[in-house]
Motif scaffolding. Structure first.
Motif, PDB file in Angstrom:
ATOM      1  N   PRO A 101       0.809  -1.229   0.000  1.00 51.42           N
ATOM      2  CA  PRO A 101       0.000   0.000   0.000  1.00 51.42           C
ATOM      3  C   PRO A 101       0.839   1.275   0.000  1.00 51.42           C
ATOM      4  O   PRO A 101       0.420   2.295  -0.532  1.00 51.42           O
ATOM      5  CB  PRO A 101      -0.822  -0.127   1.289  1.00 51.42           C
ATOM      6  N   GLY A 102       2.035   1.196   0.600  1.00 51.17           N
ATOM      7  CA  GLY A 102       2.899   2.373   0.644  1.00 51.17           C
ATOM      8  C   GLY A 102       3.306   2.853  -0.734  1.00 51.17           C
ATOM      9  O   GLY A 102       3.450   4.060  -0.967  1.00 51.17           O
ATOM     10  N   SER A 103       3.497   1.924  -1.662  1.00 47.53           N
ATOM     11  CA  SER A 103       3.874   2.292  -3.029  1.00 47.53           C
ATOM     12  C   SER A 103       2.732   3.023  -3.724  1.00 47.53           C
ATOM     13  O   SER A 103       2.949   4.012  -4.434  1.00 47.53           O
ATOM     14  CB  SER A 103       4.250   1.036  -3.827  1.00 47.53           C
ATOM     15  N   PHE A 104       1.527   2.527  -3.515  1.00 48.37           N
ATOM     16  CA  PHE A 104       0.353   3.191  -4.091  1.00 48.37           C
ATOM     17  C   PHE A 104       0.185   4.582  -3.491  1.00 48.37           C
ATOM     18  O   PHE A 104      -0.064   5.560  -4.212  1.00 48.37           O
ATOM     19  CB  PHE A 104      -0.895   2.341  -3.842  1.00 48.37           C
ATOM     20  N   ALA A 105       0.351   4.691  -2.182  1.00 47.00           N
ATOM     21  CA  ALA A 105       0.211   5.987  -1.512  1.00 47.00           C
ATOM     22  C   ALA A 105       1.260   6.979  -2.015  1.00 47.00           C
ATOM     23  O   ALA A 105       0.959   8.155  -2.258  1.00 47.00           O
ATOM     24  CB  ALA A 105       0.335   5.807   0.000  1.00 47.00           C
ATOM     25  N   LEU A 106       2.491   6.498  -2.180  1.00 46.79           N
ATOM     26  CA  LEU A 106       3.568   7.360  -2.676  1.00 46.79           C
ATOM     27  C   LEU A 106       3.251   7.862  -4.078  1.00 46.79           C
ATOM     28  O   LEU A 106       3.388   9.056  -4.374  1.00 46.79           O
ATOM     29  CB  LEU A 106       4.889   6.578  -2.679  1.00 46.79           C
ATOM     30  N   THR A 107       2.807   6.957  -4.934  1.00 49.58           N
ATOM     31  CA  THR A 107       2.494   7.338  -6.312  1.00 49.58           C
ATOM     32  C   THR A 107       1.305   8.284  -6.368  1.00 49.58           C
ATOM     33  O   THR A 107       1.326   9.287  -7.092  1.00 49.58           O
ATOM     34  CB  THR A 107       2.194   6.082  -7.156  1.00 49.58           C
ATOM     35  N   LEU A 108       0.270   7.982  -5.601  1.00 47.73           N
ATOM     36  CA  LEU A 108      -0.922   8.836  -5.607  1.00 47.73           C
ATOM     37  C   LEU A 108      -0.586  10.240  -5.113  1.00 47.73           C
ATOM     38  O   LEU A 108      -1.083  11.235  -5.655  1.00 47.73           O
ATOM     39  CB  LEU A 108      -2.019   8.217  -4.741  1.00 47.73           C
ATOM     40  N   SER A 109       0.269  10.341  -4.114  1.00 44.98           N
ATOM     41  CA  SER A 109       0.641  11.666  -3.599  1.00 44.98           C
ATOM     42  C   SER A 109       1.346  12.489  -4.673  1.00 44.98           C
ATOM     43  O   SER A 109       1.178  13.715  -4.741  1.00 44.98           O
ATOM     44  CB  SER A 109       1.540  11.526  -2.365  1.00 44.98           C
ATOM     45  N   LYS A 110       2.125  11.816  -5.524  1.00 46.87           N
ATOM     46  CA  LYS A 110       2.840  12.526  -6.584  1.00 46.87           C
ATOM     47  C   LYS A 110       1.924  12.845  -7.767  1.00 46.87           C
ATOM     48  O   LYS A 110       2.037  13.907  -8.381  1.00 46.87           O
ATOM     49  CB  LYS A 110       4.040  11.699  -7.061  1.00 46.87           C
ATOM     50  N   THR A 111       1.034  11.932  -8.094  1.00 46.99           N
ATOM     51  CA  THR A 111       0.120  12.213  -9.206  1.00 46.99           C
ATOM     52  C   THR A 111      -0.845  13.337  -8.841  1.00 46.99           C
ATOM     53  O   THR A 111      -1.225  14.140  -9.695  1.00 46.99           O
ATOM     54  CB  THR A 111      -0.670  10.954  -9.608  1.00 46.99           C
ATOM     55  N   ILE A 112      -1.229  13.407  -7.571  1.00 43.58           N
ATOM     56  CA  ILE A 112      -2.075  14.520  -7.114  1.00 43.58           C
ATOM     57  C   ILE A 112      -1.317  15.837  -7.250  1.00 43.58           C
ATOM     58  O   ILE A 112      -1.868  16.868  -7.651  1.00 43.58           O
ATOM     59  CB  ILE A 112      -2.511  14.308  -5.651  1.00 43.58           C
ATOM     60  N   LYS A 113      -0.038  15.798  -6.948  1.00 37.76           N
ATOM     61  CA  LYS A 113       0.786  17.005  -7.030  1.00 37.76           C
ATOM     62  C   LYS A 113       0.956  17.471  -8.472  1.00 37.76           C
ATOM     63  O   LYS A 113       0.832  18.672  -8.763  1.00 37.76           O
ATOM     64  CB  LYS A 113       2.163  16.722  -6.415  1.00 37.76           C
ATOM     65  N   TYR A 114       1.228  16.531  -9.370  1.00 38.10           N
ATOM     66  CA  TYR A 114       1.538  16.899 -10.748  1.00 38.10           C
ATOM     67  C   TYR A 114       0.326  16.921 -11.677  1.00 38.10           C
ATOM     68  O   TYR A 114       0.337  17.613 -12.690  1.00 38.10           O
ATOM     69  CB  TYR A 114       2.598  15.947 -11.311  1.00 38.10           C
ATOM     70  N   PHE A 115      -0.705  16.161 -11.336  1.00 34.93           N
ATOM     71  CA  PHE A 115      -1.885  16.093 -12.203  1.00 34.93           C
ATOM     72  C   PHE A 115      -3.172  16.285 -11.393  1.00 34.93           C
ATOM     73  O   PHE A 115      -4.032  15.401 -11.351  1.00 34.93           O
ATOM     74  CB  PHE A 115      -1.927  14.749 -12.943  1.00 34.93           C
ATOM     75  N   PRO A 116      -3.312  17.439 -10.734  1.00 35.77           N
ATOM     76  CA  PRO A 116      -4.502  17.659  -9.900  1.00 35.77           C
ATOM     77  C   PRO A 116      -5.799  17.665 -10.706  1.00 35.77           C
ATOM     78  O   PRO A 116      -6.844  17.250 -10.202  1.00 35.77           O
ATOM     79  CB  PRO A 116      -4.231  19.023  -9.251  1.00 35.77           C
ATOM     80  N   ARG A 117      -5.739  18.124 -11.946  1.00 42.27           N
ATOM     81  CA  ARG A 117      -6.963  18.154 -12.758  1.00 42.27           C
ATOM     82  C   ARG A 117      -7.466  16.747 -13.077  1.00 42.27           C
ATOM     83  O   ARG A 117      -8.646  16.557 -13.345  1.00 42.27           O
ATOM     84  CB  ARG A 117      -6.716  18.919 -14.061  1.00 42.27           C
ATOM     85  N   ASP A 118      -6.547  15.795 -13.072  1.00 53.45           N
ATOM     86  CA  ASP A 118      -6.931  14.398 -13.291  1.00 53.45           C
ATOM     87  C   ASP A 118      -7.162  13.678 -11.965  1.00 53.45           C
ATOM     88  O   ASP A 118      -7.260  12.454 -11.935  1.00 53.45           O
ATOM     89  CB  ASP A 118      -5.836  13.663 -14.073  1.00 53.45           C
TER      90      ASP A 118
END
Length: 384
Positions: A225-242
């Motif tokens: 789950p930590g890998s998913f959380a890490l990735t989601l935190s970055k995608t939220i940062k870089y792709f908030p519109r998505d």
């Protein structure tokens, strides 16, 4: 530790030690050259073996960069000395935080002597075995972690990657070729993941092993789950519109959220989402939910109640989109009944339609919904 690469003979004449002996040889009578050469060869082999042992067991508190560089240049063939696992020194050094700082030096020196070929980048591209999917040194540098997942270990390996980048021994094309971003996608490798991500943020939107990258962080057997959380935190940062690719679909029409629920369960998935997307973030979450996973609308609405008042990047209200997606008095009466007067009378900036018109034009139009909204806003009907 007595195994040697076939390149051994080619490396011997280049060391500073043997060069010094060669000068001495020139001063000796010709009749003793053969015996001299025989003894020198044995001596160099023995000394190179000892140096090779040292290179396999380097420790930053016991050896200095300058010291190691000098001994390599005296005995360059030591760079090819194999240990009991058939690894060369750079492979051993990459496996330990105490020795990993020597990796750039070993790669640099190996490039001088063409170890593993020029294209092998001084051994950095060398795999640890011939077994399929065995990592190479670059991949190990990206994924190595301590048992306690120490951040200090992560920082040390990140520094090494930065040095390799500055020396052009780590290149942007390596991210794709060796899946380095995926290799570093672990909470214990967070610093390396962030470093590599700066090279190409769009990698987060691409596929890995025929599925979206963010999906692979969930489905991979080596990730948690930590890998998913890490990735989601970055995608939220870089792709908030998505919305951080939370609803990115795979070929089976499953969203990231769907896949996460399958693997972690609904409660754990929402826990991760809440950590990465706190309610304080002013994102139109429910707009995305009603489109992608309407069956979870209530679950998201409970956790993000203020999102119902947000507008998306087009200025649309949530209710405009909800009506377009088929929400009606029949399937969600409270949502329709709780619409404010201002909402009922506001035109959708995308379609130019009033709410009752959107309901009427929906594929799942319901006359009772249209009638209710029209009664709420009689002034919207132009006089005859």
């Amino acid at each position: 530790m007595e195994s040697w690469s076939k390149e051994y003979e080619n490396l011997l004449p280049r060391g500073t030690f043997i060069q010094g002996l060669a000068k001495l040889r020139d001063t000796l009578p010709n009749q003793i050259h053969a015996k001299f050469d025989e003894h020198v060869r044995c001596m160099v082999r023995d000394l190179s073996t000892e140096v090779g042992k040292m290179l396999h067991n380097l420790h930053e508190k016991k050896h200095s960069i300058t010291q190691v560089q000098k001994v390599i240049r005296a005995f360059p063939s030591s760079l090819l000395c194999l240990n009991h696992k058939a690894w060369i020194p750079i492979q051993s050094c990459a496996q330990s935080v105490e020795s990993v700082r020597f990796v750039p030096l070993l790669a640099d020196e190996a490039m001088l002597y063409n170890v593993n070929g020029r294209n092998g980048r001084g051994g950095l591209k060398m795999k640890y075995s011939t077994i399929v999917h065995t990592p190479n040194v670059l991949q190990v540098l990206c994924q190595m972690k301590s048992m306690d997942k120490s951040s200090a270990v992560d920082r040390t390996y990140t520094e090494v990657l930065k040095i390799l980048q500055s020396k052009k021994l780590l290149k942007s094309k390596d991210l794709n070729k060796y899946n380095l971003l995926h290799a570093s996608c672990d909470i214990a490798c967070k610093s390396r993941f962030e470093f590599l991500l700066k090279w190409n943020k769009k990698k987060l939107k691409e596929n890995h092993c025929e599925e979206p990258f963010i999906h692979s962080t969930i489905t991979s057997k080596t990730n948690g789950p930590g890998s998913f959380a890490l990735t989601l935190s970055k995608t939220i940062k870089y792709f908030p519109r998505d919305l951080g690719l939370l609803f990115q679909m795979n070929d089976r029409k499953e969203t990231t959220f769907d896949v996460a629920v399958q693997f972690y369960g609904k409660e754990k998935t929402f826990q991760i989402i809440k950590e990465c997307i706190p309610a304080s973030k002013k994102l139109p979450i429910l707009h995305h939910v009603i489109r992608a996973v309407p069956e979870y609308l209530n679950d998201f609405a409970i956790r993000y109640p203020s999102s119902i008042y947000r507008r998306d990047e087009n200025g649309r209200l949530f209710h405009h989109l909800a009506l377009e997606c088929g929400v009606s008095l029949l399937n969600n009466p409270m949502m329709i009944l709780q619409m404010s007067d201002a909402t009922v009378e506001e035109c959708d900036p995308v379609t130019g339609l009033l709410p009752f018109m959107i309901a009427a034009s929906s594929q799942e139009n319901d006359l009772s919904t249209c009638y209710h909204l029209l009664r709420r806003s009689p002034s919207s009907i132009p006089p005859l």
